[in-house]
Design a protein around this motif. Structure first.
Motif, PDB file in Angstrom:
ATOM      1  N   LEU A  60     -20.602 -15.237  -8.561  1.00  0.00           N
ATOM      2  CA  LEU A  60     -20.108 -15.493  -7.330  1.00  0.00           C
ATOM      3  C   LEU A  60     -19.086 -16.772  -7.527  1.00  0.00           C
ATOM      4  CD1 LEU A  60     -19.253 -15.067  -4.457  1.00  0.00           C
ATOM      5  CD2 LEU A  60     -21.309 -16.431  -3.943  1.00  0.00           C
ATOM      6  N   ALA A  61     -19.737 -17.731  -8.154  1.00  0.00           N
ATOM      7  CA  ALA A  61     -18.908 -18.916  -8.600  1.00  0.00           C
ATOM      8  C   ALA A  61     -17.824 -18.640  -9.386  1.00  0.00           C
ATOM      9  CB  ALA A  61     -19.761 -19.911  -9.228  1.00  0.00           C
ATOM     10  N   LEU A  62     -17.876 -17.859 -10.373  1.00  0.00           N
ATOM     11  CA  LEU A  62     -16.788 -17.550 -11.301  1.00  0.00           C
ATOM     12  C   LEU A  62     -15.604 -16.830 -10.524  1.00  0.00           C
ATOM     13  CD1 LEU A  62     -15.557 -17.279 -14.070  1.00  0.00           C
ATOM     14  CD2 LEU A  62     -16.775 -15.339 -14.331  1.00  0.00           C
ATOM     15  N   ILE A  63     -16.137 -16.100  -9.434  1.00  0.00           N
ATOM     16  CA  ILE A  63     -14.979 -15.277  -8.720  1.00  0.00           C
ATOM     17  C   ILE A  63     -14.272 -16.189  -8.040  1.00  0.00           C
ATOM     18  CG2 ILE A  63     -14.869 -13.346  -7.010  1.00  0.00           C
ATOM     19  CD1 ILE A  63     -17.458 -11.963  -8.074  1.00  0.00           C
ATOM     20  N   VAL A  64     -14.959 -17.106  -7.014  1.00  0.00           N
ATOM     21  CA  VAL A  64     -14.563 -17.985  -6.509  1.00  0.00           C
ATOM     22  C   VAL A  64     -13.552 -18.843  -6.992  1.00  0.00           C
ATOM     23  CG1 VAL A  64     -14.652 -19.847  -4.792  1.00  0.00           C
ATOM     24  CG2 VAL A  64     -16.144 -17.744  -4.386  1.00  0.00           C
ATOM     25  N   ALA A  65     -13.774 -19.226  -8.211  1.00  0.00           N
ATOM     26  CA  ALA A  65     -12.966 -20.018  -9.123  1.00  0.00           C
ATOM     27  C   ALA A  65     -11.893 -19.558  -9.598  1.00  0.00           C
ATOM     28  CB  ALA A  65     -13.736 -20.594 -10.405  1.00  0.00           C
ATOM     29  N   LEU A  66     -12.102 -18.240  -9.863  1.00  0.00           N
ATOM     30  CA  LEU A  66     -10.548 -17.436 -10.282  1.00  0.00           C
ATOM     31  C   LEU A  66      -9.665 -17.139  -9.174  1.00  0.00           C
ATOM     32  CD1 LEU A  66     -12.121 -14.677 -12.708  1.00  0.00           C
ATOM     33  CD2 LEU A  66     -11.013 -16.715 -13.477  1.00  0.00           C
ATOM     34  N   ILE A  67     -10.130 -17.015  -7.799  1.00  0.00           N
ATOM     35  CA  ILE A  67      -9.412 -17.022  -6.724  1.00  0.00           C
ATOM     36  C   ILE A  67      -8.553 -18.255  -6.516  1.00  0.00           C
ATOM     37  CG2 ILE A  67      -9.412 -16.790  -4.288  1.00  0.00           C
ATOM     38  CD1 ILE A  67     -11.703 -14.621  -4.482  1.00  0.00           C
ATOM     39  N   ASN A  68      -9.052 -19.328  -6.816  1.00  0.00           N
ATOM     40  CA  ASN A  68      -8.703 -20.737  -6.620  1.00  0.00           C
ATOM     41  C   ASN A  68      -7.719 -21.074  -7.730  1.00  0.00           C
ATOM     42  OD1 ASN A  68      -9.481 -22.307  -4.145  1.00  0.00           O
ATOM     43  ND2 ASN A  68     -11.365 -21.171  -4.786  1.00  0.00           N
ATOM     44  N   VAL A  69      -7.818 -20.509  -8.989  1.00  0.00           N
ATOM     45  CA  VAL A  69      -7.010 -20.820 -10.088  1.00  0.00           C
ATOM     46  C   VAL A  69      -5.636 -20.673  -9.925  1.00  0.00           C
ATOM     47  CG1 VAL A  69      -6.575 -20.334 -12.409  1.00  0.00           C
ATOM     48  CG2 VAL A  69      -8.869 -20.777 -11.863  1.00  0.00           C
ATOM     49  N   PRO A  70      -5.026 -19.610  -9.325  1.00  0.00           N
ATOM     50  CA  PRO A  70      -3.529 -19.506  -9.398  1.00  0.00           C
ATOM     51  C   PRO A  70      -3.044 -20.620  -8.333  1.00  0.00           C
ATOM     52  CG  PRO A  70      -4.711 -17.409  -8.874  1.00  0.00           C
ATOM     53  CD  PRO A  70      -5.645 -18.522  -8.826  1.00  0.00           C
ATOM     54  N   ASP A  71      -3.329 -21.049  -7.167  1.00  0.00           N
ATOM     55  CA  ASP A  71      -2.987 -22.163  -6.444  1.00  0.00           C
ATOM     56  C   ASP A  71      -2.967 -23.494  -7.159  1.00  0.00           C
ATOM     57  OD1 ASP A  71      -1.998 -20.618  -4.459  1.00  0.00           O
ATOM     58  OD2 ASP A  71      -4.013 -20.628  -3.387  1.00  0.00           O
ATOM     59  N   ALA A  72      -4.361 -23.703  -7.574  1.00  0.00           N
ATOM     60  CA  ALA A  72      -4.317 -24.997  -8.520  1.00  0.00           C
ATOM     61  C   ALA A  72      -3.406 -25.057  -9.452  1.00  0.00           C
ATOM     62  CB  ALA A  72      -5.826 -25.275  -8.910  1.00  0.00           C
ATOM     63  N   LEU A  73      -3.218 -24.029 -10.304  1.00  0.00           N
ATOM     64  CA  LEU A  73      -2.098 -24.038 -11.501  1.00  0.00           C
ATOM     65  C   LEU A  73      -0.778 -24.366 -11.051  1.00  0.00           C
ATOM     66  CD1 LEU A  73      -1.853 -23.447 -14.331  1.00  0.00           C
ATOM     67  CD2 LEU A  73      -1.828 -21.024 -13.857  1.00  0.00           C
ATOM     68  N   ARG A  74      -0.350 -23.724  -9.998  1.00  0.00           N
ATOM     69  CA  ARG A  74       1.042 -23.937  -9.470  1.00  0.00           C
ATOM     70  C   ARG A  74       1.319 -25.596  -9.090  1.00  0.00           C
ATOM     71  NH1 ARG A  74       3.750 -19.080  -8.166  1.00  0.00           N
ATOM     72  NH2 ARG A  74       4.849 -20.045  -6.514  1.00  0.00           N
ATOM     73  N   ILE A  75       0.050 -26.094  -8.631  1.00  0.00           N
ATOM     74  CA  ILE A  75       0.152 -27.555  -8.176  1.00  0.00           C
ATOM     75  C   ILE A  75       0.195 -28.364  -9.335  1.00  0.00           C
ATOM     76  CG2 ILE A  75      -1.094 -29.370  -6.913  1.00  0.00           C
ATOM     77  CD1 ILE A  75      -1.703 -27.338  -4.694  1.00  0.00           C
ATOM     78  N   VAL A  76      -0.765 -27.954 -10.234  1.00  0.00           N
ATOM     79  CA  VAL A  76      -0.835 -28.715 -11.417  1.00  0.00           C
ATOM     80  C   VAL A  76       0.505 -28.722 -12.308  1.00  0.00           C
ATOM     81  CG1 VAL A  76      -1.777 -28.919 -13.808  1.00  0.00           C
ATOM     82  CG2 VAL A  76      -3.298 -28.723 -11.673  1.00  0.00           C
ATOM     83  N   ARG A  77       1.024 -27.497 -12.591  1.00  0.00           N
ATOM     84  CA  ARG A  77       2.235 -27.305 -13.254  1.00  0.00           C
ATOM     85  C   ARG A  77       3.464 -28.029 -12.508  1.00  0.00           C
ATOM     86  NH1 ARG A  77       7.614 -25.764 -12.900  1.00  0.00           N
ATOM     87  NH2 ARG A  77       8.470 -25.427 -15.057  1.00  0.00           N
ATOM     88  N   ALA A  78       3.535 -28.037 -11.262  1.00  0.00           N
ATOM     89  CA  ALA A  78       4.803 -28.474 -10.600  1.00  0.00           C
ATOM     90  C   ALA A  78       4.562 -30.362 -10.644  1.00  0.00           C
ATOM     91  CB  ALA A  78       4.754 -28.132  -9.262  1.00  0.00           C
ATOM     92  N   CYS A  79       3.643 -30.704 -10.576  1.00  0.00           N
ATOM     93  CA  CYS A  79       3.482 -32.152 -10.611  1.00  0.00           C
ATOM     94  C   CYS A  79       3.516 -32.554 -11.830  1.00  0.00           C
ATOM     95  CB  CYS A  79       2.130 -32.663 -10.077  1.00  0.00           C
ATOM     96  SG  CYS A  79       1.735 -32.188  -8.337  1.00  0.00           S
ATOM     97  N   ALA A  80       2.994 -31.806 -13.008  1.00  0.00           N
ATOM     98  CA  ALA A  80       3.031 -32.219 -14.421  1.00  0.00           C
ATOM     99  C   ALA A  80       4.468 -32.159 -14.803  1.00  0.00           C
ATOM    100  CB  ALA A  80       2.103 -31.558 -15.107  1.00  0.00           C
ATOM    101  N   ALA A  81       5.245 -31.049 -14.536  1.00  0.00           N
ATOM    102  CA  ALA A  81       6.714 -31.030 -14.934  1.00  0.00           C
ATOM    103  C   ALA A  81       7.560 -32.167 -14.578  1.00  0.00           C
ATOM    104  CB  ALA A  81       7.173 -29.654 -14.537  1.00  0.00           C
ATOM    105  N   ASP A  82       7.144 -32.672 -13.337  1.00  0.00           N
ATOM    106  CA  ASP A  82       8.064 -33.964 -12.751  1.00  0.00           C
ATOM    107  C   ASP A  82       7.683 -34.957 -13.782  1.00  0.00           C
ATOM    108  OD1 ASP A  82       9.380 -35.358 -10.632  1.00  0.00           O
ATOM    109  OD2 ASP A  82       7.724 -36.379 -10.634  1.00  0.00           O
TER     110      ASP A  82
END
Length: 281
Positions: free
Chosen positions: A143-165
Motif C-alpha cells: 500500500l505504501a508503494l502504491i501511494v508513493a507511485l500515485i504521488n510521484v508524477p505530481d512531485a516529479l513535475r514540481i521538482v523538475r520545474a523548480c530545478a530547471a529554473d
C-alpha cells in the motif's frame, strides 16, 4: 505625480508562531496515540455492548463489542507510518529523475524521463486503488508503494520545474565550465536551491498520502476488514453513527487533526524561514 509602489512586508512572526502552536497542538495528540498507543493497550478485555461512556469502556464499544478506546490506541500507527513511508518513497523516486531531467541538455532524455509518468496522471488515484484492489491484496508495504507511485508524477513535475529554473542560472554554467561533477551541481547547488519549495510541497504531499491511506483502508485495500485502524473504524461503525457516535467521531477527528496540523506546521516553518531571510510576504 509619481507614486512609489507599496513596500512588501514580511510575514508577521506572531502569525507564524500562532500557526506553529496550533499545528503542534493539533498534531501532538494523534501522533502520540499513533506512536505510543500500542504500548499502553494491555490485554483485550471481554467483549460486550456499551453505547455510553463508562462501564469499563471509556468510549463505549464498536459494532462487534470491542473497546473503542483500545482500538483508537492501536489504530493510528498503520495510518501514520504508511503515509510517512509513502511520502518519503515518492521523493526518493522523484528527486533524482526530476534533477536529471532539469540538468540535461538533450530534449529526448528529458522526454524519456518525464513522459512515462504522465500515464499515471491520466488515471484518478481512487480508480487506481480500486484497480489494485481487484487484482491483488497488497499488505502495508504494498500500500505504501502504491501511494508513493500515485504521488510521484505530481512531485516529479514540481521538482523538475523548480530545478530547471535553478539550473538555468549562470552559476550552473560556470560549474559546468569548471568541470564540476553532476552530483555537485545537482545536489550541492540545484538541490539546495529548491529546498524551500520542496518543503512546502512535502506538507501537501503528506496530507495527500494520509488521505489516500485512509481511503484505501476505508475501501479495504491493504488493510484487513477487522484491523485496528482509524479509517477502518470509521467505515465499519458508520452505520451506527447515531447509536454509538464515538467509534466514528473520535478516529475521524484524529485523522482531520493530523492532516490539518501537518499543513499548519509546514506553513509556519516556511514563514519563519522567510522572516529570517527578510523575504517578502
Amino acid at each position: 505625480m509619481k507614486t512609489s509602489p507599496p513596500e512588501l512586508r514580511p510575514v508577521p512572526a506572531r502569525r507564524s508562531r500562532g500557526q506553529a502552536v496550533l499545528g503542534g497542538a493539533l498534531i501532538a495528540v494523534p501522533l502520540l496515540l499513533a506512536l505510543l498507543g500500542p504500548w499502553f493497550v494491555g490485554e483485550p478485555g471481554p467483549r460486550g455492548v456499551s453505547f455510553t461512556l463508562g462501564d469499563g469502556h471509556w468510549l463505549g464499544t464498536d459494532f462487534i463489542g470491542r473497546d473503542v478506546w483500545r482500538q483508537v490506541l492501536l489504530g493510528g500507527r498503520s495510518v501514520v507510518v504508511t503515509a510517512l513511508v509513502a511520502t518519503a518513497l515518492a521523493y526518493v523516486i522523484a528527486l533524482p529523475i526530476g534533477l536529471a531531467a532539469a540538468l540535461t541538455h538533450r530534449p529526448w532524455v528529458e522526454e524519456g524521463l518525464m513522459r512515462p509518468w504522465d500515464v499515471l496522471l491520466a488515471i484518478p488515484s481512487l480508480l487506481l486503488l480500486l484497480i489494485v484492489a481487484t487484482l491483488f491484496s497488497p499488505g502495508p508495504a504494498g500500500l505504501a508503494l502504491i501511494v508513493a507511485l500515485i504521488n510521484v508524477p505530481d512531485a516529479l513535475r514540481i521538482v523538475r520545474a523548480c530545478a530547471a529554473d535553478a539550473a538555468s542560472r549562470p552559476a550552473v554554467e560556470a560549474m559546468r565550465m569548471q568541470g564540476e561533477s553532476w552530483w555537485r551541481m545537482a545536489v550541492g547547488y540545484v538541490g539546495r536551491s529548491i529546498t524551500r519549495v520542496l518543503t512546502a510541497d512535502a506538507g501537501v504531499r503528506l496530507t495527500g498520502a494520509l488521505y489516500l491511506v485512509a481511503t484505501a483502508a476505508f475501501l479495504g485495500v491493504g488493510i484487513t476488514p477487522d484491523a485496528a485502524d482509524w479509517a477502518v473504524m470509521v467505515d465499519r461503525n458508520r452505520t451506527g453513527l447515531f447509536i454509538q457516535p464515538w467509534a466514528v467521531v473520535v478516529p475521524a477527528l484524529l485523522i482531520v487533526a493530523l492532516t490539518t496540523g501537518t499543513n499548519l506546521l509546514f506553513d509556519a516553518a516556511l514563514a519563519r524561514r522567510a522572516v529570517r531571510k527578510g523575504g517578502p510576504r
